[in-house]
Each structure stands twice: as structure tokens, then as C-alpha cells.
Design a protein around this motif. Structure first.
Motif, PDB file in Angstrom:
ATOM      1  N   LEU A 159       8.606 -20.085  20.810  1.00 52.62           N
ATOM      2  CA  LEU A 159       7.310 -20.546  20.319  1.00 52.62           C
ATOM      3  C   LEU A 159       6.245 -19.930  21.204  1.00 52.62           C
ATOM      4  O   LEU A 159       6.284 -20.070  22.434  1.00 52.62           O
ATOM      5  N   GLY A 160       5.294 -19.227  20.591  1.00 55.71           N
ATOM      6  CA  GLY A 160       4.296 -18.498  21.358  1.00 55.71           C
ATOM      7  C   GLY A 160       3.354 -19.393  22.144  1.00 55.71           C
ATOM      8  O   GLY A 160       3.132 -20.554  21.794  1.00 55.71           O
ATOM      9  N   PRO A 161       2.761 -18.877  23.204  1.00 52.06           N
ATOM     10  CA  PRO A 161       1.933 -19.700  24.098  1.00 52.06           C
ATOM     11  C   PRO A 161       0.678 -20.265  23.442  1.00 52.06           C
ATOM     12  O   PRO A 161       0.280 -21.386  23.754  1.00 52.06           O
ATOM     13  N   VAL A 162       0.058 -19.516  22.550  1.00 56.34           N
ATOM     14  CA  VAL A 162      -1.189 -20.000  21.946  1.00 56.34           C
ATOM     15  C   VAL A 162      -0.891 -21.134  20.971  1.00 56.34           C
ATOM     16  O   VAL A 162      -1.562 -22.176  20.979  1.00 56.34           O
ATOM     17  N   THR A 163       0.116 -20.959  20.130  1.00 59.48           N
ATOM     18  CA  THR A 163       0.493 -22.038  19.212  1.00 59.48           C
ATOM     19  C   THR A 163       0.978 -23.249  19.988  1.00 59.48           C
ATOM     20  O   THR A 163       0.637 -24.390  19.653  1.00 59.48           O
ATOM     21  N   PHE A 164       1.766 -23.034  21.033  1.00 56.35           N
ATOM     22  CA  PHE A 164       2.278 -24.147  21.838  1.00 56.35           C
ATOM     23  C   PHE A 164       1.126 -24.985  22.397  1.00 56.35           C
ATOM     24  O   PHE A 164       1.126 -26.220  22.276  1.00 56.35           O
ATOM     25  N   VAL A 165       0.147 -24.347  22.973  1.00 53.70           N
ATOM     26  CA  VAL A 165      -0.981 -25.094  23.550  1.00 53.70           C
ATOM     27  C   VAL A 165      -1.815 -25.741  22.449  1.00 53.70           C
ATOM     28  O   VAL A 165      -2.265 -26.880  22.582  1.00 53.70           O
ATOM     29  N   LYS A 166      -2.002 -25.017  21.353  1.00 52.18           N
ATOM     30  CA  LYS A 166      -2.802 -25.559  20.255  1.00 52.18           C
ATOM     31  C   LYS A 166      -2.172 -26.828  19.691  1.00 52.18           C
ATOM     32  O   LYS A 166      -2.885 -27.763  19.279  1.00 52.18           O
ATOM     33  N   LEU A 167      -0.851 -26.921  19.680  1.00 53.56           N
ATOM     34  CA  LEU A 167      -0.161 -28.080  19.131  1.00 53.56           C
ATOM     35  C   LEU A 167       0.001 -29.196  20.157  1.00 53.56           C
ATOM     36  O   LEU A 167       0.536 -30.259  19.825  1.00 53.56           O
ATOM     37  N   TYR A 187       5.822 -16.993  30.618  1.00 53.86           N
ATOM     38  CA  TYR A 187       6.331 -16.270  29.460  1.00 53.86           C
ATOM     39  C   TYR A 187       6.725 -14.841  29.853  1.00 53.86           C
ATOM     40  O   TYR A 187       7.727 -14.303  29.352  1.00 53.86           O
ATOM     41  N   THR A 188       5.951 -14.232  30.735  1.00 52.89           N
ATOM     42  CA  THR A 188       6.263 -12.876  31.179  1.00 52.89           C
ATOM     43  C   THR A 188       7.643 -12.820  31.819  1.00 52.89           C
ATOM     44  O   THR A 188       8.433 -11.899  31.550  1.00 52.89           O
ATOM     45  N   THR A 189       7.952 -13.785  32.660  1.00 51.98           N
ATOM     46  CA  THR A 189       9.276 -13.838  33.286  1.00 51.98           C
ATOM     47  C   THR A 189      10.364 -13.964  32.233  1.00 51.98           C
ATOM     48  O   THR A 189      11.397 -13.275  32.288  1.00 51.98           O
ATOM     49  N   VAL A 190      10.144 -14.857  31.251  1.00 53.27           N
ATOM     50  CA  VAL A 190      11.117 -15.032  30.167  1.00 53.27           C
ATOM     51  C   VAL A 190      11.321 -13.714  29.426  1.00 53.27           C
ATOM     52  O   VAL A 190      12.461 -13.281  29.186  1.00 53.27           O
ATOM     53  N   LEU A 191      10.233 -13.057  29.076  1.00 54.87           N
ATOM     54  CA  LEU A 191      10.313 -11.816  28.305  1.00 54.87           C
ATOM     55  C   LEU A 191      11.038 -10.720  29.085  1.00 54.87           C
ATOM     56  O   LEU A 191      11.893 -10.003  28.538  1.00 54.87           O
ATOM     57  N   ASN A 192      10.713 -10.589  30.361  1.00 54.37           N
ATOM     58  CA  ASN A 192      11.357  -9.559  31.178  1.00 54.37           C
ATOM     59  C   ASN A 192      12.851  -9.817  31.335  1.00 54.37           C
ATOM     60  O   ASN A 192      13.668  -8.891  31.278  1.00 54.37           O
ATOM     61  N   GLN A 203      11.496 -12.495  19.100  1.00 51.62           N
ATOM     62  CA  GLN A 203      10.612 -13.124  18.115  1.00 51.62           C
ATOM     63  C   GLN A 203       9.755 -14.169  18.811  1.00 51.62           C
ATOM     64  O   GLN A 203      10.264 -15.123  19.390  1.00 51.62           O
ATOM     65  N   VAL A 204       8.456 -13.990  18.770  1.00 52.32           N
ATOM     66  CA  VAL A 204       7.516 -14.944  19.367  1.00 52.32           C
ATOM     67  C   VAL A 204       6.670 -15.520  18.227  1.00 52.32           C
ATOM     68  O   VAL A 204       5.866 -14.809  17.616  1.00 52.32           O
ATOM     69  N   ASP A 205       6.870 -16.793  17.938  1.00 54.56           N
ATOM     70  CA  ASP A 205       6.218 -17.437  16.798  1.00 54.56           C
ATOM     71  C   ASP A 205       4.792 -17.851  17.138  1.00 54.56           C
ATOM     72  O   ASP A 205       4.577 -18.608  18.101  1.00 54.56           O
ATOM     73  N   PRO A 233       6.547  -4.599  29.801  1.00 56.35           N
ATOM     74  CA  PRO A 233       6.468  -3.423  28.920  1.00 56.35           C
ATOM     75  C   PRO A 233       7.756  -3.116  28.170  1.00 56.35           C
ATOM     76  O   PRO A 233       7.716  -2.441  27.140  1.00 56.35           O
ATOM     77  N   ASN A 234       8.890  -3.614  28.663  1.00 56.69           N
ATOM     78  CA  ASN A 234      10.152  -3.334  27.998  1.00 56.69           C
ATOM     79  C   ASN A 234      10.527  -4.392  26.962  1.00 56.69           C
ATOM     80  O   ASN A 234      11.552  -4.258  26.286  1.00 56.69           O
ATOM     81  N   ALA A 235       9.714  -5.437  26.874  1.00 49.47           N
ATOM     82  CA  ALA A 235       9.979  -6.503  25.897  1.00 49.47           C
ATOM     83  C   ALA A 235       9.380  -6.101  24.551  1.00 49.47           C
ATOM     84  O   ALA A 235       8.166  -5.917  24.427  1.00 49.47           O
ATOM     85  N   LYS A 236      10.241  -5.981  23.569  1.00 54.43           N
ATOM     86  CA  LYS A 236       9.805  -5.562  22.236  1.00 54.43           C
ATOM     87  C   LYS A 236       9.510  -6.826  21.421  1.00 54.43           C
ATOM     88  O   LYS A 236      10.413  -7.486  20.906  1.00 54.43           O
ATOM     89  N   ILE A 237       8.234  -7.171  21.333  1.00 55.72           N
ATOM     90  CA  ILE A 237       7.819  -8.447  20.741  1.00 55.72           C
ATOM     91  C   ILE A 237       7.566  -8.298  19.246  1.00 55.72           C
ATOM     92  O   ILE A 237       6.833  -7.411  18.804  1.00 55.72           O
ATOM     93  N   LEU A 238       8.192  -9.192  18.487  1.00 57.46           N
ATOM     94  CA  LEU A 238       7.871  -9.363  17.071  1.00 57.46           C
ATOM     95  C   LEU A 238       7.052 -10.641  16.966  1.00 57.46           C
ATOM     96  O   LEU A 238       7.589 -11.745  17.079  1.00 57.46           O
ATOM     97  N   LEU A 239       5.752 -10.496  16.790  1.00 62.37           N
ATOM     98  CA  LEU A 239       4.880 -11.662  16.665  1.00 62.37           C
ATOM     99  C   LEU A 239       5.010 -12.188  15.237  1.00 62.37           C
ATOM    100  O   LEU A 239       4.653 -11.494  14.285  1.00 62.37           O
ATOM    101  N   GLN A 240       5.511 -13.415  15.110  1.00 59.25           N
ATOM    102  CA  GLN A 240       5.906 -13.941  13.804  1.00 59.25           C
ATOM    103  C   GLN A 240       4.954 -15.016  13.305  1.00 59.25           C
ATOM    104  O   GLN A 240       4.617 -15.945  14.045  1.00 59.25           O
TER     105      GLN A 240
END
Length: 759
Positions: A159-167, A187-192, A203-205, A233-240
């Protein structure tokens, strides 16, 4: 040669036979150990991953599985535990996790509300002075598990950071933007770590993008994903995204991500895509199979959409997938042996949707011919031509209703006077929302009856005994308006769907609503009509046992629609009004039998609000008309109640008033009384009960706590209109805690009455 790939956004957690629910409840009831619980859930989790691999998916979601709720998972991964729970840092243990969701003896549960406009409920995170920290990279753990056990490198779902905070609920001095920024390094640590583990896509919703996005929100989204592009930079994000279209799609395509996921079922994304184009260096994940409804897809039409998309992007840029997570549909059709053949042929559950997806991919990639796509279209056309969808009497009644006034003839203030003359209620009258605990014995007996193992007479005798027992309990507690308890009902929508024409039911079509709570939504497959009285017998029997009024209990037309899988060949408003006209006949049947307090529940009214505010007015106007149609012909002395569940009501208070119900009850306890602010600027003059305790937790609140809730409500509401009741129905609670809580509630109301008399 380049080819299109397939993916999914998520899969139902519950298992084909609701194994997930059974495991949870066995652990909560101390019937299995924590270790055994973990083993069972792991097996189910891995089975779900393997199923999706076997269905031909190229990218398999991992991390969508949860012990309770994916939003709660995100909160505890970052150590965001509310202050009232004992937590000293580190990975959040399982019991604390469940306590946040369900409450315990020392702390009330976190608030629960609807996930966008679906019937799934999530646990609302509380962002306070606690600094977030990554205490457990759960996504990495689950990726490593699938890799080790199944040799599958999945696609992690975050679950993406902006949606998470918004909810979330945001407390303290930190702003929305600052809350998001505080999460970015985590989130950066998680992605790396995920990228280092070898995952191809992450997939980041960010479904918040499909609503009304403010400039502040757009700016922080751009900032967040710029941050990730530089720091991971090596995390290939699909913003969903899902559930709707993005208004500013051109802006979304410029975000610093490798791919963008769009819903092409519930949106105008195709028009925007064709008008604006799409970057050549990005991947488009196109949601093409309806993830929210159970109808088979016309794959010939879907194929045409793909061909249009391929005029904008290349095959190697395209991923085909469902429109949203398949969490919202049942697992599989293979256990459905009782459905009519023409209906079953037109249905598609999660497993079948993945098969449909594979067919689309195969045809687009020239691995199969276009004839492979015909079956769905033919099945839908056959159902549309059936007699069930061409009921002349229903269609004529619907057209007549459009020409008539839907409002009750006597205004609310006059009705209130007439009703008080009849009922003579005390100040702060007490009642419940409708259902009482359904014990294992109740569920077992109902199942035996459904299987034909006991006679109709034996079942009716059992139900009447339960009704009498609970009428006696309510008399002893001294509630002012009683209910019969709904022991004959499995579910508040299913019960009515089984008795109305135009509905059909699955044997095993369960979906998760919240926590371990699963529901089996009806299928509205044809024109809806009244067949015979549905609730009169049990309600009348209950009324014969007491001098106090017993409420007739119905589920309203909007809720029945929103909590069903509706047909899609008619406008939603027409289907809702068909239901309303059928319910009107039941309301009149109750009134004719002498039941003059009737509750028509609409807990799902707000959850159906469109995600874009510009579409609210039409939806709310239609909802108000449907409710009014269901009760418009009752006598003014008949008191109409309704009930609504967890939601923010401030924005729709005028529509609530417009329902013109004599009494409305609304949740208040989990929102910590914030709901009352809706009434500070709006004068509400009809009867209203703001729930004084949370029924979703086994915790029994004290008398003093309920008095505090009553006092809070009376700060903005006239004592002459205020009712005292729990938040919601008590079906899921156990008997001892229910009786204890209701006793405390009635005592709190009586204590306050004495104060009011003295004043």
C-alpha cells in the motif's frame, strides 16, 4: 517476438472453504496454538500463490495475504501502534496486532471503515507522536517464503505511502505532507531490500489517485516517487490504481515510476490514454477483467479494448490484469452445483477470471484464435433474453413510480407528535439495532434445517424459543423498544434476497467483509419483485410476547443493492428502485399486522458514494428516492427507523435528513465521538441515536463510558430527539458480553434521564 504478459493485483484470502476464517476464529477461541495457526495460514497463503501460477499468470502478487487487514499490516510494519496498546517497539506480536483490530480488556479497537466504495472494511491507522520505523519488512519475508517453498519470485504488493496516510487518522501537529515524508525513508528500505531479493516488479497501490486529488496531494505524490527513483533506483515500481479513472492521467504518466496500473473497466481511462498517449519507456498494466462483480466478461469486447490500447503502447509495454484485487469476489465456481445452467454459464469468480485473463493474453499473443473469446458473450446474451430479465409487471410498476411523489404525506414534525401520543416513550429511549448473538446452536440448527435434517415445524419451534428467550432478556434489561433477534437470518441481505424474486444464491460464494467476517452476497440476476411476506411471522410472534413495541426489521434497497452482485444490463437506479418497490409491500404487510415501529436499514448508503465528488449528487438523490419509495405509504403514526454503519457523515448530512426517517441510528463509538461535529453546524430535528458502544469488539464498556458518549452527543442534539443504542447489530457477539453491555447501556440512559428531570 514481443508479447503481452499477465498479472493480478491480489487474490481472495479466505480459501475455497473459508479455511482462513476458521483458522482465525480457532486461534481467537484458543482452540489451536499460535504455532498451529501459523502453519495453517502459511499453507493457505502458499496454495493461493500456486493457484495463480497454475492459472498462467506471469506476475504473481505476494504480500496481499493478511492475518486481518492489509492496511493494518502496513501500519504495524512501520511500528504505528496506537498509544493505548502496550507496545515498546520492535516487531509487533500477533496478539497486539489482533488487539488493535478487535480491542481487548484494556483498550478499544482502532476505528474501522469502508475501503473506498467497496464492502471491504479496513482498520484505520492512527498517526500520532510516535515516530514510524521499519520494524518488519513483511513483504520481503513473504517473497522469500514463496521463493523457498514454491520457487516462485512473486510481485510484492504494498500500500503506497500517500494512500496509507490519506486513509489514516492524523493527530498532533504533523501535517499530512510531513506524515508522508516521515515514511519515505522506510519505504525506501523496503523497496531496496525487495530489489536486492531479485523481484522484477514491485506493485505499490495508490488508489487515492482516482478520487478528487488536491494539488497538495499531487505534489507529495510526485515528491514521493521522485524520492524512490533516486533512493531506490533498482526498484522497478508499478504504481497501481483501481476502482475509477485518474482525472489527470497525463500528469500520472509523468511520475517517476517504471509502470502505471489503470482500471479500464470502471473509468474513462481508455479515452484519456488515446487522447494523451503513453510514455514509450513505461509499462502499462491494464485492468480489463472486472474484479468487483461476478459476471463473465465479454472477451470479444475486451479484445477490442486491448487492440485500441495497442495503438498507443507496444505489446512489450503491456500487462493485462483484472481491474482490481480479486479480494472482492468469491474464490471459485467449481463448488456451485445448484445454480441454473444459464445463470452459472454467465458467472465468473476469481479463478475463472484468471482463466478469462489467460484467454485474452493468448489471443492477443496469437497463441489461440479469436473464437476462444466467444463463450462469455454468448452466455451473457442468453441470460439477457431470459424471462427473468423481461418481467412486464415489474417494468410497468417502475415506470409508474418515476411519475409519482416518493415522499410521505405528513411532515416529520407532525409525525413525531402523533407517534409520541401513541408510544409515550421516555426521554432517551433505548433500543438495539436488530440482531442478537447467533450462538453455535442457532447456526447448527439452521444448517440442519437447510439440509433437511429437521422438519419445518421443529425449526420454527426452535426459532420461536430463541425469540421468546431474548424477548424475556430484553424485558429484564428494560429496553424501551425491542427486537425479535433475527435468529432465522443468516445475513441481513441474503435473507431478503432468498425471498424476493430476481435474486439467486451461491452455495459457497463467500467474500471477506472485515476480519474473519465473510458474507455471501446475493446475485441480482433478474427483475426484482415481491413474492410473499418475509418477516411478518417472526415479528408478530415476538410482539405477542410483550406489551412493548417490537421493531420490524428490514434491509433497505440501497444496502441490498450495494451488498449484492448486481446485474449490469440495467441502470443502477432502476435496479435499486425495483428493490424499493418490493420492500414497500413488506413494510405494508408488517403495518397491516400491527407492527408500527419498522426499521429499514441502510448501513451501506454512504459506502456507495462515487469516488469523485462531482458524481455524488445523482447517487444521493437516487438513494433518497429509493428509501422513500420503500416507506412512503405507511400511516403517519407508524415510526420508521433506519441505521447506518461506520463512515464520515459530515458531507452527506443533508441526504440523511432527506431520507425523512423518523429515527436514524449511526455509529459513534469507534470514531471517538467525532461524528457529533456533523451536527454542530446542521440542525437535525428528527429522532437520532449515535451508537454509545462498539459492538465489533468483545470488550464490554463501562456504564460511565457510555454516559460520557451520551453527554457528548447531547452537547449538539436536543434531548427530545436522542435515542440510546449500540453501534450496530449484535449478531457476532457472545451472549454474556451482550447482556452485560446492554444492562450498562440502559443504566447509563436511566442515570441521564434522572439528571434531565432534575434540571
Amino acid at each position: 517476438m514481443s508479447s503481452v504478459r499477465s498479472s493480478s493485483l491480489g487474490f481472495p484470502r479466505i480459501g475455497e472453504q473459508r479455511e482462513w476464517k476458521k483458522n482465525l476464529e480457532a486461534y481467537w477461541n484458543q482452540k489451536i496454538s499460535k504455532e498451529e495457526y501459523g502453519t495453517k495460514q502459511k499453507a493457505l497463503r502458499l496454495a493461493n500463490v500456486q493457484k495463480q501460477k497454475d492459472a498462467g499468470l506471469d506476475l504473481i502478487p505476494v504480500g496481499d495475504f493478511t492475518h486481518y487487514d492489509h492496511v493494518l499490516d502496513t501500519a504495524v510494519a512501520f511500528g504505528l501502534v496506537p498509544d493505548r496498546f502496550s507496545y515498546d517497539g520492535g516487531e509487533v506480536d500477533l496478539d497486539t496486532y489482533f488487539a488493535i483490530a478487535r480491542g481487548n480488556d484494556n483498550a478499544v479497537a482502532a476505528e474501522m471503515t469502508k475501503w473506498f466504495d467497496t464492502n471491504y472494511h479496513y482498520i484505520v491507522p492512527e498517526l500520532n507522536s510516535r515516530e514510524p520505523e521499519l520494524v518488519h519488512n513483511r513483504w520481503l519475508t513473504l517473497i522469500e517464503e514463496a521463493k523457498k517453498e514454491l520457487h516462485i519470485v512473486g510481485k510484492p504488493v504494498l500500500l503506497g505511502p500517500v494512500t496509507f496516510v490519506k486513509l489514516s487518522k492524523q493527530y498532533g501537529n504533523r501535517s499530512f505532507v510531513d506524515h508522508v515524508r516521515s515514511l519515505l525513508p522506510l519505504y525506501t528500505t523496503v523497496l531496496n531490500e525487495l530489489a536486492d531479493a531479485g523481484v522484477e516488479w514491485i506493485q505499490v497501490d495508490e488508489p487515492i489517485l482516482v478520487g478528487d486529488v488536491s494539488e497538495e496531494e499531487w505534489s507529495i505524490i510526485e515528491e514521493a516517487y521522485d524520492w524512490f527513483a533516486k533512493s531506490a533506483p533498482n526498484a522497478k515500481i508499478l504504481l497501481q490504481t483501481y476502482f475509477e479513472g485518474i482525472d489527470s492521467l497525463d500528469r500520472a504518466t509523468k511520475l517517476a515510476v517504471a509502470g502505471l496500473g489503470l482500471d479500464f473497466v470502471y473509468s474513462n481511462n481508455l479515452e484519456q490514454l488515446k487522447g494523451n498517449g503513453f510514455p514509450k519507456d513505461k509499462t502499462l498494466a491494464a485492468g480489463l477483467i472486472d474484479g468487483r462483480n461476478i459476471w463473465r466478461t465479454d472477451l470479444t469486447e475486451t479484445h477490442s479494448i486491448v487492440e485500441e490500447i495497442l495503438t498507443v503502447v507496444s505489446k512489450e509495454q503491456l500487462i493485462v490484469q483484472p481491474s482490481c484485487s480479486l479480494l472482492h469476489v468469491p474464490v471459485t465456481l467449481k463448488h456451485e452445483q445448484k445454480l441454473a445452467s444459464d445463470l452459472k454459464a454467465a458467472l465468473s469468480f476469481a479463478e475463472e477470471k484468471l482463466t478469462e485473463l489467460d484467454h485474452v493474453k493468448s489471443v492477443v499473443n496469437k497463441q489461440q484464435g479469436p473464437e476462444r473469446l466467444q463463450a462469455g458473450k454468448e452466455a451473457i446474451e442468453a441470460l439477457n433474453q431470459s424471462a427473468s430479465r423481461t418481467n412486464k409487471e415489474v417494468r410497468e410498476a417502475l415506470e409508474r413510480s418515476k411519475k409519482e411523489d416518493s415522499k410521505r404525506k405528513v411532515p416529520a414534525d407532525k409525525r413525531m407528535e402523533l407517534q409520541q401520543e401513541v408510544f409515550k416513550f421516555p426521554s432517551l429511549p433505548t433500543t438495539t439495532i436488530g440482531s442478537f448473538p447467533q450462538s453455535p446452536e442457532v447456526r447448527k440448527t439452521r444448517l440442519q434445517w437447510r439440509r433437511g435434517e429437521i422438519s419445518n415445524e421443529a425449526y420454527e419451534t426452535f426459532i420461536n424459543a430463541e425469540i421468546k428467550r431474548w424477548i424475556d432478556i430484553q424485558e429484564e434489561i428494560d429496553l424501551d423498544v425491542l427486537v425479535h433477534g433475527e435468529f432465522e437470518r443468516t445475513d441481513m441481505v441474503e435473507f431478503f434476497g432468498e425471498k424476493l424474486g430476481g435474486f439467486e444464491f451461491t452455495s459457497n460464494g463467500w467474500v471477506q467483509s472485515y476480519g474473519s467476517r465473510c458474507v455471501k452476497p446475493p446475485i441480482i440476476f433478474g427483475d426484482v419483485y415481491f413474492q410473499e411476506a418475509m418477516t411478518v411471522k417472526e415479528t408478530l410472534y415476538a410482539q405477542s410476547l410483550t406489551e412493548k413495541p417490537v421493531k420490524g426489521m428490514l434491509t433497505g434497497p440501497v444496502t441490498i443493492y450495494n451488498w449484492s452482485f448486481p446485474r449490469t444490463d440495467l441502470k443502477p437506479g432502476d435496479v435499486v428502485n425495483q428493490i424499493a418497490l418490493a420492500l414497500e409491500k413488506e413494510v405494508l404487510a408488517l403495518e397491516s399486522a400491527g407492527i408500527t415501529v419498522i426499521q429499514v436499514d441502510e448501513p451501506a448508503l454512504r459506502e456507495g458514494l462515487p469516488l469523485k465528488r462531482r458524481n455524488w449528487t445523482d447517487y444521493l438523490n437516487q438513494s433518497v428516492v429509493a428509501f422513500q419509495l420503500s416507506v412512503k405509504t405507511v400511516q403517519p403514526q407508524t415510526q420508521i427507523h433506519t441505521h447506518m454503519c461506520y463512515s464520515d457523515f459530515q458531507d452527506i448530512i443533508q441526504a440523511i435528513d432527506g431520507l425523512d426517517a423518523d429515527v436514524i441510528s449511526i455509529e459513534m463509538s469507534r470514531s471517538h465521538g467525532e461524528l457529533i461535529t456533523a451536527f454542530e453546524d446542521y440542525t437535525y430535528s428528527k429522532g437520532i441515536g449515535l451508537g454509545v458502544y462498539d459492538i465489533h469488539s468483545p470488550r464490554v464498556p463501562t456504564e460511565e463510558e457510555m454516559e460520557t458518549s451520551i453527554n457528548r452527543a447531547l452537547q449538539v442534539l436536543d434531548q427530545r430527539i436522542f435515542w440510546v443504542n449500540p453501534d450496530c447489530g449484535l449478531k457476532t457477539r457472545k451472549e454474556p458480553e451482550t447482556v452485560e453491555a446492554l444492562k450498562a447501556m440502559v443504566k447509563a440512559a436511566k442515570n441521564k434521564r434522572k439528571e434531565l428531570v432534575v434540571k
